[in-house]
Scaffold this active site. Structure first.
Site, short mmCIF file in Angstrom:
data_model
loop_
_atom_site.label_atom_id
_atom_site.label_comp_id
_atom_site.label_asym_id
_atom_site.label_seq_id
_atom_site.Cartn_x
_atom_site.Cartn_y
_atom_site.Cartn_z
N LYS A 170 23.20 -20.36 89.00
CA LYS A 170 23.99 -19.52 88.10
C LYS A 170 24.13 -18.16 88.77
O LYS A 170 23.25 -17.30 88.67
CB LYS A 170 23.27 -19.38 86.74
N GLU A 173 27.76 -13.08 87.11
CA GLU A 173 29.12 -13.18 86.57
C GLU A 173 30.01 -12.07 87.14
O GLU A 173 31.24 -12.16 87.07
CB GLU A 173 29.09 -13.09 85.02
N ARG A 174 29.39 -11.03 87.75
CA ARG A 174 30.20 -9.96 88.33
C ARG A 174 30.63 -10.29 89.76
O ARG A 174 31.65 -9.80 90.23
CB ARG A 174 29.44 -8.64 88.27
N SER A 223 17.43 -7.47 87.43
CA SER A 223 16.79 -6.22 87.01
C SER A 223 15.46 -6.51 86.33
O SER A 223 15.19 -7.63 85.89
CB SER A 223 17.73 -5.47 86.07
N CYS A 278 17.89 -3.55 96.32
CA CYS A 278 16.51 -3.46 95.82
C CYS A 278 15.58 -2.89 96.88
O CYS A 278 14.45 -2.55 96.58
CB CYS A 278 16.02 -4.82 95.34
N GLU A 376 15.22 3.34 88.42
CA GLU A 376 16.11 2.79 89.45
C GLU A 376 17.54 3.23 89.12
O GLU A 376 18.07 2.90 88.05
CB GLU A 376 16.02 1.26 89.44
P1 NAD Z 1 20.89 -8.25 86.06
O1 NAD Z 1 19.47 -8.36 85.61
O2 NAD Z 1 21.86 -7.54 85.20
O3 NAD Z 1 21.50 -9.72 86.28
C1 NAD Z 1 20.82 -10.69 87.07
C2 NAD Z 1 21.15 -12.07 86.52
O4 NAD Z 1 20.63 -12.18 85.20
C3 NAD Z 1 22.65 -12.31 86.42
O5 NAD Z 1 22.92 -13.63 86.85
C4 NAD Z 1 22.95 -12.11 84.95
O6 NAD Z 1 24.01 -12.92 84.48
C5 NAD Z 1 21.66 -12.50 84.28
N1 NAD Z 1 21.40 -11.72 83.06
C6 NAD Z 1 21.73 -10.43 82.81
N2 NAD Z 1 21.28 -10.05 81.61
C7 NAD Z 1 20.64 -11.12 81.07
C8 NAD Z 1 19.94 -11.34 79.84
N3 NAD Z 1 19.83 -10.39 78.92
N4 NAD Z 1 19.39 -12.56 79.63
C9 NAD Z 1 19.50 -13.53 80.56
N5 NAD Z 1 20.15 -13.37 81.74
C10 NAD Z 1 20.71 -12.18 82.00
O7 NAD Z 1 20.84 -7.63 87.53
P2 NAD Z 1 22.07 -7.14 88.41
O8 NAD Z 1 22.58 -5.86 87.84
O9 NAD Z 1 23.01 -8.25 88.65
O10 NAD Z 1 21.34 -6.85 89.79
C11 NAD Z 1 20.75 -5.63 90.12
C12 NAD Z 1 19.26 -5.66 89.88
O11 NAD Z 1 18.67 -6.71 90.64
C13 NAD Z 1 18.58 -4.38 90.34
O12 NAD Z 1 17.62 -4.02 89.40
C14 NAD Z 1 17.93 -4.77 91.66
O13 NAD Z 1 16.81 -4.01 92.02
C15 NAD Z 1 17.56 -6.18 91.38
N6 NAD Z 1 17.36 -6.93 92.60
C16 NAD Z 1 16.08 -7.23 92.95
C17 NAD Z 1 15.84 -7.89 94.14
C18 NAD Z 1 14.44 -8.23 94.54
O14 NAD Z 1 14.26 -9.00 95.46
N7 NAD Z 1 13.44 -7.67 93.87
C19 NAD Z 1 16.91 -8.25 94.97
C20 NAD Z 1 18.21 -7.92 94.57
C21 NAD Z 1 18.43 -7.25 93.38
#
Ligand code: NAD
Length: 475
Positions: A170, A173-174, A223, A278, A376
């Site tokens: 999955k 979506e962005r 996140s 990240c 962050e």
């Molecule tokens: P996000 O948490 O908004 O989304 C990540 C995934 O979770 C997406 O597929 C999204 O559809 C899904 N999602 C979003 N909200 C949800 C919810 N309430 N319930 C269930 N699923 C949900 O993250 P993002 O904005 O796409 O990515 C950026 C974040 O990811 C930053 O915080 C970054 O630090 C982190 N990140 C961490 C690593 C790592 O290895 N630690 C690597 C890359 C990015």
């Protein structure tokens, strides 16, 4: 509308959709469907059916297919990079680097016949031998963030499937287009129906996936709040989980640092990928007398960074992912200033409509009491903090709720060793500003940056995607 992949058939069931944008122009370029719980069920069922045969396929056959996939990826590096830039915004050279980092994990997966080996010890007792074999776990779900649309899916499904599992991906979506292209190439490489499935969407789709009774393991990257939620929910329903969250990474500059090495590394760490990384080194901590030269050099160099569309030559910083995200980053900057930070480089004036641009920004004199020092921001914003000693700097970094990466610039082995052993971060750079482990080592966050035990990539991923069987035999 982009399709879902269920059992190797690309389908476009009528569903509610969301726009996918080119963030450099704010143009809508595609629509992504919001897969329902029923769609998720179809994908998981297809994966569960495929698991029956795939888990019995010989490791040599799985490895050969992975080599075929690797060859296809190599042929499509530039195309994949262009897709990344088009819907994520990062520069083409950053996008190519992302694809290469993803392929590194596929290279590791191509070593299946070595990395999947178990262990044996003969004659443990009289006539008794002990063997340890690895078996796949079943259907694995992978949920990925927007900021690395190709690399992070490649952290997951190649290793999971080469271990004998089947997979439901999955993507964000962005930024779903990279994952769709990866899946097309995967099918083209000859993997059997249902080994990889792709659904799209947000909360409903994710929650259906992480609690589905036929999903055995969940890999998540995103996140912090969502990572914690996914970890709890998937574990509550009996799955193994690896869940990577957010970050706030500190980079220390010691008085004995080679500033000429440190400056480009810090700039790249803070502003690369427009700070949407990240591993972004978002707080530079000047220790002792490094303060003056560091601030002067960082300010001078940050001002020269070129902001613009990622596919234009000479651009250093592409747009942010969405207008809402740009607004959030601008609010962080305003709050930092209101909290008392100085702003020697202000990227707020950089408005290049209609794309979602923010220029490089330096906030000076940031402390842990300010939100800019703790939260962050995920944008091109570098905070500068000050410490009198290495221990004070380490204590500052260790107050963070996150523990993804930390780095030090120094010419002292003693300082580097003290930092390495006491900083609470899973990835540590010594005279390296962005400490990204190579694809055959674990990607290893601590504290709020990771929930679980076994990390992404490397032998940790092999452990995560297999379960062990101990055979004690007497003949
Ligand atoms: P996000 O948490 O908004 O989304 C990540 C995934 O979770 C997406 O597929 C999204 O559809 C899904 N999602 C979003 N909200 C949800 C919810 N309430 N319930 C269930 N699923 C949900 O993250 P993002 O904005 O796409 O990515 C950026 C974040 O990811 C930053 O915080 C970054 O630090 C982190 N990140 C961490 C690593 C790592 O290895 N630690 C690597 C890359 C990015």
């Amino acid at each position: 509308m982009i399709p879902v992949l269920i059992g190797s058939k690309w389908e476009r069931p009528p569903r509610e959709t969301l726009p996918v944008f080119n963030p450099a122009t704010a143009e809508e370029i595609e629509r992504v469907p919001l897969s329902t719980a029923a769609d998720v069920n179809c994908a998981v069922t297809a994966a569960a059916v495929a698991f029956e045969d795939w888990s019995r396929t010989t490791v040599m056959d799985r490895q050969r297919l992975m080599f075929a996939y690797k060859a296809l990826l190599e042929q499509h590096v530039d195309e994949l990079a262009a897709i990344i830039t088009r819907h994520h915004g990062k520069t083409l050279s950053e996008a190519r680097g992302e694809v290469r980092r993803g392929i590194e994990v596929v290279d590791f997966a191509c070593a299946a016949t070595t990395i999947l080996q178990g262990r044996t010890l003969r004659e443990v007792g009289a006539g008794v031998d002990q063997d340890c074999y690895r078996y796949p776990v079943g259907v694995v779900a992978g949920i990925t963030p927007f900021n690395f649309p190709v690399m992070i899916p490649l952290w997951m499904f190649p290793l999971a499937v080469v271990c004998g599992n089947t997979f439901v991906l999955k993507p964000s979506e962005r930024t779903p287009l990279g994952a769709v292209r990866l899946a097309e190439l995967f099918v083209q490489a000859g993997f059997p129906d249902g080994v990889l499935n792709v659904v799209h969407g947000t909360t409903e789709c994710v929650n259906a996936l992480i609690t589905h009774s036929r999903v055995a393991a969940v890999s998540f990257v995103g996140s912090e709040a969502v990572a914690a939620h996914v970890y709890r929910e998937a574990a509550r329903t009996g799955k193994r989980v690896q869940s990577a969250g957010g970050a706030k990474n500190h980079i220390f500059v010691m008085p004995d640092a080679d500033i000429a090495t440190a400056i480009p590394s810090i700039l790249n760490s803070a502003f690369g990928n427009a700070g949407e990384r990240c591993l972004a080194g978002s707080v530079a901590v000047a220790v002792g007398s490094s303060a003056k030269p560091l601030l002067a050099a960082l300010t001078e160099s940050a001002e020269k960074l070129v902001v613009g569309p990622g596919d234009r030559d000479g651009v250093d910083i592409g747009p942010l992912i969405r207008d809402e995200h740009r607004t959030r980053v601008l609010e962080h900057i305003a709050r930092g200033v209101a909290d008392g930070a100085r702003i020697p480089v202000d990227g707020r004036g950089y408005v290049q409509q209609p794309g979602y641009f923010v220029g490089p920004t330096v906030l000076d004199g940031v402390t842990h009491d300010m939100a800019a020092g703790r939260d962050e921001i995920f944008g091109p914003v570098l905070s500068i903090a000050y410490a009198n000693s290495l221990d004070e700097a380490i204590a500052l970094a260790n107050r963070s709720a996150y523990g993804n990466m930390s780095a030090i610039f120094t010419s002292s082995g003693a300082s580097a060793r003290r930092f390495r052993d006491t900083v609470q971060a899973g990835m540590v750079g010594i005279n390296v500003g962005t400490a990204q482990p190579f694809g055959f080592y674990p990607f290893s966050g601590w504290k709020g940056s990771f929930y679980g035990d076994l990390h992404m990539q490397g032998q940790d991923a092999v452990e995560f995607y297999t379960r062990k069987k101990m055979v004690i035999s007497r003949w």
